[in-house]
Write a protein that holds these residues in place. Structure first.
Motif, PDB file in Angstrom:
ATOM      1  N   SER A   6       0.825  -1.205   0.000  1.00  0.00           N
ATOM      2  CA  SER A   6       0.000   0.000   0.000  1.00  0.00           C
ATOM      3  C   SER A   6       0.864   1.262   0.000  1.00  0.00           C
ATOM      4  CB  SER A   6      -0.889   0.039   1.240  1.00  0.00           C
ATOM      5  OG  SER A   6      -1.695  -1.090   1.294  1.00  0.00           O
ATOM      6  N   LEU A   7       1.893   1.230   0.816  1.00  0.00           N
ATOM      7  CA  LEU A   7       2.769   2.397   0.911  1.00  0.00           C
ATOM      8  C   LEU A   7       3.475   2.652  -0.425  1.00  0.00           C
ATOM      9  CD1 LEU A   7       3.803   4.609   2.766  1.00  0.00           C
ATOM     10  CD2 LEU A   7       5.564   3.040   3.600  1.00  0.00           C
ATOM     11  N   PHE A   8       3.864   1.545  -1.077  1.00  0.00           N
ATOM     12  CA  PHE A   8       4.501   1.645  -2.394  1.00  0.00           C
ATOM     13  C   PHE A   8       3.541   2.317  -3.375  1.00  0.00           C
ATOM     14  CE2 PHE A   8       5.192  -0.675  -6.562  1.00  0.00           C
ATOM     15  CZ  PHE A   8       6.291   0.073  -6.942  1.00  0.00           C
ATOM     16  N   LYS A   9       2.313   1.824  -3.420  1.00  0.00           N
ATOM     17  CA  LYS A   9       1.349   2.359  -4.389  1.00  0.00           C
ATOM     18  C   LYS A   9       0.964   3.799  -4.060  1.00  0.00           C
ATOM     19  CE  LYS A   9      -0.673  -1.484  -6.713  1.00  0.00           C
ATOM     20  NZ  LYS A   9      -1.841  -2.361  -6.909  1.00  0.00           N
ATOM     21  N   TYR A  10       0.906   4.086  -2.784  1.00  0.00           N
ATOM     22  CA  TYR A  10       0.563   5.449  -2.357  1.00  0.00           C
ATOM     23  C   TYR A  10       1.658   6.427  -2.798  1.00  0.00           C
ATOM     24  CZ  TYR A  10      -1.590   8.861   0.880  1.00  0.00           C
ATOM     25  OH  TYR A  10      -2.236   9.939   1.436  1.00  0.00           O
ATOM     26  N   SER A  11       2.909   6.025  -2.574  1.00  0.00           N
ATOM     27  CA  SER A  11       4.025   6.889  -2.972  1.00  0.00           C
ATOM     28  C   SER A  11       4.060   7.062  -4.488  1.00  0.00           C
ATOM     29  CB  SER A  11       5.360   6.305  -2.495  1.00  0.00           C
ATOM     30  OG  SER A  11       5.306   6.058  -1.114  1.00  0.00           O
ATOM     31  N   LEU A  12       3.760   5.981  -5.197  1.00  0.00           N
ATOM     32  CA  LEU A  12       3.710   6.087  -6.655  1.00  0.00           C
ATOM     33  C   LEU A  12       2.614   7.064  -7.080  1.00  0.00           C
ATOM     34  CD1 LEU A  12       3.986   2.465  -8.165  1.00  0.00           C
ATOM     35  CD2 LEU A  12       5.725   4.265  -8.161  1.00  0.00           C
ATOM     36  N   ARG A  13       1.457   6.940  -6.447  1.00  0.00           N
ATOM     37  CA  ARG A  13       0.340   7.822  -6.814  1.00  0.00           C
ATOM     38  C   ARG A  13       0.750   9.292  -6.658  1.00  0.00           C
ATOM     39  NH1 ARG A  13      -4.731   7.991  -2.888  1.00  0.00           N
ATOM     40  NH2 ARG A  13      -4.912   5.767  -3.370  1.00  0.00           N
ATOM     41  N   PHE A  75      10.622   3.395 -16.896  1.00  0.00           N
ATOM     42  CA  PHE A  75      10.451   2.019 -17.367  1.00  0.00           C
ATOM     43  C   PHE A  75       9.132   1.385 -16.921  1.00  0.00           C
ATOM     44  CE2 PHE A  75      14.983   2.768 -17.745  1.00  0.00           C
ATOM     45  CZ  PHE A  75      15.259   2.255 -19.001  1.00  0.00           C
ATOM     46  N   ARG A  76       8.143   2.213 -16.592  1.00  0.00           N
ATOM     47  CA  ARG A  76       6.821   1.647 -16.347  1.00  0.00           C
ATOM     48  C   ARG A  76       5.895   2.011 -17.505  1.00  0.00           C
ATOM     49  NH1 ARG A  76       4.464   4.154 -11.443  1.00  0.00           N
ATOM     50  NH2 ARG A  76       6.039   5.734 -11.857  1.00  0.00           N
ATOM     51  N   THR A  77       4.882   1.190 -17.717  1.00  0.00           N
ATOM     52  CA  THR A  77       3.908   1.486 -18.769  1.00  0.00           C
ATOM     53  C   THR A  77       2.793   2.354 -18.202  1.00  0.00           C
ATOM     54  OG1 THR A  77       2.458  -0.365 -18.254  1.00  0.00           O
ATOM     55  CG2 THR A  77       4.312  -0.822 -19.708  1.00  0.00           C
ATOM     56  N   ASP A  78       1.946   2.847 -19.083  1.00  0.00           N
ATOM     57  CA  ASP A  78       0.871   3.729 -18.624  1.00  0.00           C
ATOM     58  C   ASP A  78      -0.073   3.027 -17.645  1.00  0.00           C
ATOM     59  OD1 ASP A  78       0.100   2.152 -20.809  1.00  0.00           O
ATOM     60  OD2 ASP A  78      -1.615   3.451 -21.225  1.00  0.00           O
ATOM     61  N   ARG A  79      -0.239   1.713 -17.782  1.00  0.00           N
ATOM     62  CA  ARG A  79      -1.126   0.999 -16.857  1.00  0.00           C
ATOM     63  C   ARG A  79      -0.534   0.890 -15.451  1.00  0.00           C
ATOM     64  NH1 ARG A  79      -5.372  -1.853 -18.715  1.00  0.00           N
ATOM     65  NH2 ARG A  79      -5.923  -1.653 -16.534  1.00  0.00           N
ATOM     66  N   PHE A  82      -0.081   5.955 -11.741  1.00  0.00           N
ATOM     67  CA  PHE A  82      -1.251   6.271 -10.920  1.00  0.00           C
ATOM     68  C   PHE A  82      -1.484   7.779 -10.779  1.00  0.00           C
ATOM     69  CE2 PHE A  82       0.232   2.061  -9.562  1.00  0.00           C
ATOM     70  CZ  PHE A  82      -0.921   1.329  -9.781  1.00  0.00           C
ATOM     71  N   ASN A  83      -0.912   8.557 -11.686  1.00  0.00           N
ATOM     72  CA  ASN A  83      -1.152  10.004 -11.627  1.00  0.00           C
ATOM     73  C   ASN A  83      -2.625  10.314 -11.825  1.00  0.00           C
ATOM     74  OD1 ASN A  83      -0.356   9.124 -14.496  1.00  0.00           O
ATOM     75  ND2 ASN A  83      -1.496  11.020 -14.834  1.00  0.00           N
ATOM     76  N   ALA A  84      -3.098  11.343 -11.119  1.00  0.00           N
ATOM     77  CA  ALA A  84      -4.492  11.769 -11.279  1.00  0.00           C
ATOM     78  C   ALA A  84      -4.732  12.212 -12.717  1.00  0.00           C
ATOM     79  CB  ALA A  84      -4.784  12.925 -10.328  1.00  0.00           C
ATOM     80  N   LEU A  85      -5.908  11.877 -13.234  1.00  0.00           N
ATOM     81  CA  LEU A  85      -6.222  12.173 -14.637  1.00  0.00           C
ATOM     82  C   LEU A  85      -6.083  13.657 -14.965  1.00  0.00           C
ATOM     83  CD1 LEU A  85      -9.422   9.966 -15.150  1.00  0.00           C
ATOM     84  CD2 LEU A  85      -7.107   9.490 -15.980  1.00  0.00           C
ATOM     85  N   ILE A  86      -6.368  14.501 -13.998  1.00  0.00           N
ATOM     86  CA  ILE A  86      -6.336  15.943 -14.262  1.00  0.00           C
ATOM     87  C   ILE A  86      -4.940  16.395 -14.717  1.00  0.00           C
ATOM     88  CG2 ILE A  86      -5.830  16.633 -11.855  1.00  0.00           C
ATOM     89  CD1 ILE A  86      -7.713  19.017 -12.271  1.00  0.00           C
ATOM     90  N   ARG A 225      -6.678   5.645 -10.256  1.00  0.00           N
ATOM     91  CA  ARG A 225      -6.313   4.857  -9.069  1.00  0.00           C
ATOM     92  C   ARG A 225      -6.071   3.399  -9.455  1.00  0.00           C
ATOM     93  NH1 ARG A 225      -5.817   9.500  -6.978  1.00  0.00           N
ATOM     94  NH2 ARG A 225      -7.102  10.217  -5.249  1.00  0.00           N
ATOM     95  N   LYS A 226      -6.706   2.980 -10.561  1.00  0.00           N
ATOM     96  CA  LYS A 226      -6.498   1.609 -11.041  1.00  0.00           C
ATOM     97  C   LYS A 226      -5.505   1.562 -12.199  1.00  0.00           C
ATOM     98  CE  LYS A 226     -11.304   0.765 -10.415  1.00  0.00           C
ATOM     99  NZ  LYS A 226     -12.338   1.009 -11.407  1.00  0.00           N
ATOM    100  N   GLY A 227      -4.892   2.686 -12.498  1.00  0.00           N
ATOM    101  CA  GLY A 227      -3.968   2.705 -13.618  1.00  0.00           C
ATOM    102  C   GLY A 227      -4.656   2.797 -14.964  1.00  0.00           C
ATOM    103  N   LEU A 228      -5.868   3.300 -14.967  1.00  0.00           N
ATOM    104  CA  LEU A 228      -6.588   3.491 -16.228  1.00  0.00           C
ATOM    105  C   LEU A 228      -6.592   4.969 -16.595  1.00  0.00           C
ATOM    106  CD1 LEU A 228      -9.691   1.155 -15.914  1.00  0.00           C
ATOM    107  CD2 LEU A 228      -8.001   1.133 -17.761  1.00  0.00           C
TER     108      LEU A 228
END
Lengths: 252, 95, 313
Positions: A6-13, A75-79, A82-86, A225-228
């Motif tokens: 969770s912490l990893f994904k939160y920091s990525l976001r 080196f990550r793909t768009d999926r 986790f950046n906010a769409l705005i 939030r889901k990488g979409l």
């Protein structure tokens, strides 16, 4: 979901949101409406890239697989972003760039002021530094919103149009998922639902002083939030990542 | 002179608290708040200052080169304004 | 009544190494020469944001991105300092921008070359900024106060620019074979255009004589060019890449390197507008200027309303 995951994904976001916004804003450098403003906006862009770097570096540490901030950025793909769409929306004209920035600055100041109290020392430290930066960013973007709203008919129209274009991406800023749930329990993450009232109040006051009203539409896009994401993120990444991906073994 | 880039401003920076504000340059801005923000963004990018003044350039009144003689030369012979003009006996301590 | 001979005062100041300030009397030619030189210099900084700016979105690491952005931003700042120095001579930024945007004003021809690879960003920092610094260090002692002061500030800020360029070159030169090739290719393409930056050879430089007399310039084009070559050879050697000049050789008698002159016909062509990117650069500047027009109008209208107390501040 584990705490670490969770912490990893939160920091990525948080890192991705700063990174993609900075990447967008950097398109203005050298092309601003006049020289002084070109430099002013670039200062904001620099702060955002700096924050992205710290957050992604931390994400890499938390993940524990030896990935650096650059490996995560390039080196990550768009999926996997986790950046906010705005943040990935096209800059449009300067009014749209400014009103998007005002919405984000307003959110960020509320958000990072809370995150500064996080039980995670690294996130709290990054947030404390960011609060000072964002306080200035907000002063800059808010003062421009007021200028546009009270400037000429054209600037007011452009501001209105820009706001209508980004409005439907603002709701997502407050979305939470399992990641938040895990981290809020630990006193690490910010409960985003507590920010919304203040944000709405500040933004509607800002709009008022710019002679605009809150839009009626309540439909809000979702997905990051889901990488979409929208189609734009793929193009942003294709450009941003091209060089490291062409020379994956190179150091720069 | 009409200028679509906005009026010109003078920027003064105070390096450290207690020190004088020193002129460091100019910029264009359309209002006071913008002038202050632009001064911050332009002239303090490398931690050059702790405080700023911005002043519209047309508010500056300056002496002209023709004034040089009448303004400044009369001060040159007023040596009694400087401490070294006076003799103080030894043994009275620092004064 | 005593009349002051302004020209004598002006000459006396130059002779004493004093500075000329905006309100001082100055010969019309001195003023014109300075406006031309300073505004060209400012334009060069502004147009110079574009070739490097071309790589901001593709800088290959977050650190590189931060550094490049800060550097391009600095160039904008330098343009700004110089525009205000020129304004103190009685021109306006509008007039200067108009001259740039309509193609009447010149700027350094180096920025009409394209940045084709990341190594070009390194080469610009290393070579182009290296050459520019040489010129600017000299101009810190120029006779016009506001110009000299702008230069002092610029030199202080520029000191990191050349270093960051050389750092990029070291990463490439000691990196993968493809990276090293990139570095060599950039040196090949930027070497001669950089030598052209110092201006035409002294034997053909029409503006030099007055400029030297007025201390607007303190060393000749050829002197600066020679110094640049002398200092750069060892830096290329360290990188293990080769300066594209078969005639480059140490001359013990002169205590300096002999080197080939750049192709001056190419130089003249680029100045005339036929460089690879002249049109693109002007188009980019025009686009930004025109798209920014409503922003400036809005800010001006708002500023006016504030002054007339039509808006609560």
């Amino acid at each position: 979901m584990t705490l670490n995951e969770s912490l990893f994904k939160y920091s990525l976001r948080l890192g991705d949101t700063s990174l993609i916004l900075a990447q967008r804003l950097s398109e203005w450098t050298g092309h601003g409406p006049f020289l002084e403003e070109d430099l002013a906006l670039t200062n904001i862009t620099l702060d955002l890239f700096g924050r992205a770097k710290s957050l992604l570096e931390y994400a890499g540490k938390v993940e524990g697989k030896g990935r650096t901030e650059d490996q995560l950025a390039f080196f990550r793909t768009d999926r996997e972003f986790f950046n906010a769409l705005i943040t990935e929306q096209a800059n449009g004209d300067y009014a749209k760039t400014i009103i998007r920035q005002a919405c984000i600055d307003c959110f960020d100041l509320l958000f990072y002021s809370e995150l500064a109290k996080s039980k995670d020392n690294t996130l709290a430290g990054i947030a404390q530094k960011s609060v000072k930066e964002i306080t200035y960013h907000k002063r800059h973007s808010f003062s421009w919103v007021i200028r546009f709203g009270n400037g000429t008919d054209e600037s007011k129209q452009r501001l209105k149009k820009g706001f209508e274009e980004i409005w439907e991406y603002t709701g997502e800023l407050f979305e939470m998922n399992a990641v938040d749930e895990v981290l809020i329990k630990e006193g690490i993450a910010v409960d985003l639902s507590t920010l919304k009232t203040n944000w709405t109040k500040e933004i509607s006051e800002l709009l008022q002083s710019a002679h605009l009203t809150m839009p009626e539409g309540t439909y809000m896009h979702t997905g990051s939030r889901k990488g979409l994401h929208g189609e734009q993120l793929g193009l942003i990444l294709a450009e941003m990542q091209s060089l490291p991906r062409m020379h994956p073994e190179a150091k720069w | 002179m009409s200028d679509s880039q906005g009026p010109l401003w003078e920027v003064f920076v105070q390096k450290k608290s207690g020190q004088p504000f020193v002129h460091c340059g100019n910029l264009h801005a359309y209002d006071k708040e913008m002038a202050l923000q632009n001064a911050r963004d332009l002239y303090t990018r490398r931690g050059e200052g702790m405080a700023l003044w911005v002043v519209p350039s047309d508010a500056i009144v300056s002496s002209s080169p023709e004034d040089m003689g009448s303004f400044f030369e009369p001060a040159n012979d007023k040596i009694f304004r400087h401490p070294t003009f006076y003799q103080i006996p030894d043994g009275v301590g620092h004064m | 009544m005593e009349t002051v001979n302004f020209e004598n005062v002006f000459e006396a100041k130059l002779a004493k190494n004093d500075f000329i300030e905006p309100k001082d009397w100055m010969p019309e030619n001195y003023r014109k020469h300075l406006i031309r030189q300073i505004s060209q210099h400012a334009h060069s900084e502004i147009v110079g944001m574009l070739p490097e700016g071309n790589w901001i979105s593709r800088a290959p690491s977050l650190r590189a991105k931060l550094v490049l952005l800060a550097k391009v931003q600095d160039e904008g700042g330098h343009g700004l300092y110089l525009y205000t120095a020129a304004e103190s001579l009685g021109t306006s930024r509008d007039e200067m921008l108009d001259a740039l945007l309509t193609g009447k004003a010149k700027y350094s021809s180096i920025f009409n070359y394209p940045t084709l690879s990341w190594a070009d960003v390194g080469a610009i920092g290393w070579l182009v900024d290296g050459a520019a610094i040489m010129n600017q260090v000299m101009l810190q002692r120029s006779s016009y106060g506001p110009y000299s002061r702008a230069m002092v500030r610029i030199c202080k800020e520029e000191s990191f620019h050349q270093r960051q360029g050389y750092e990029i070159m070291t990463h490439l030169a000691f990196g993968t074979p493809a990276q090293k090739e990139m570095a060599q290719d950039a040196l090949n393409r930027w070497w001669y255009p950089t030598l052209m930056m110092f201006g035409p050879p002294d034997r053909e430089s029409p503006n030099s004589e007055n400029a030297l007399k007025w201390r607007i310039k303190r060393e000749t084009n050829d002197e600066l060019r020679q110094r640049f070559v002398n200092q750069t050879v060892i830096q290329a050697e360290y990188l293990g890449i080769e300066i594209p000049d078969k005639n480059l050789k140490w001359n013990e008698a002169r205590k300096a390197y002999d080197f080939s002159e750049p192709d001056w016909s190419e130089f003249k062509n680029v100045i005339k507008g036929n460089g690879p990117c002249n049109k693109e650069r002007l188009l980019a500047r025009n686009k930004a200027h025109h798209e920014g027009e409503w922003v400036r109008e809005a800010a001006a209208a708002y500023g006016k309303k504030l002054q007339e107390n039509k808006i609560a501040a």
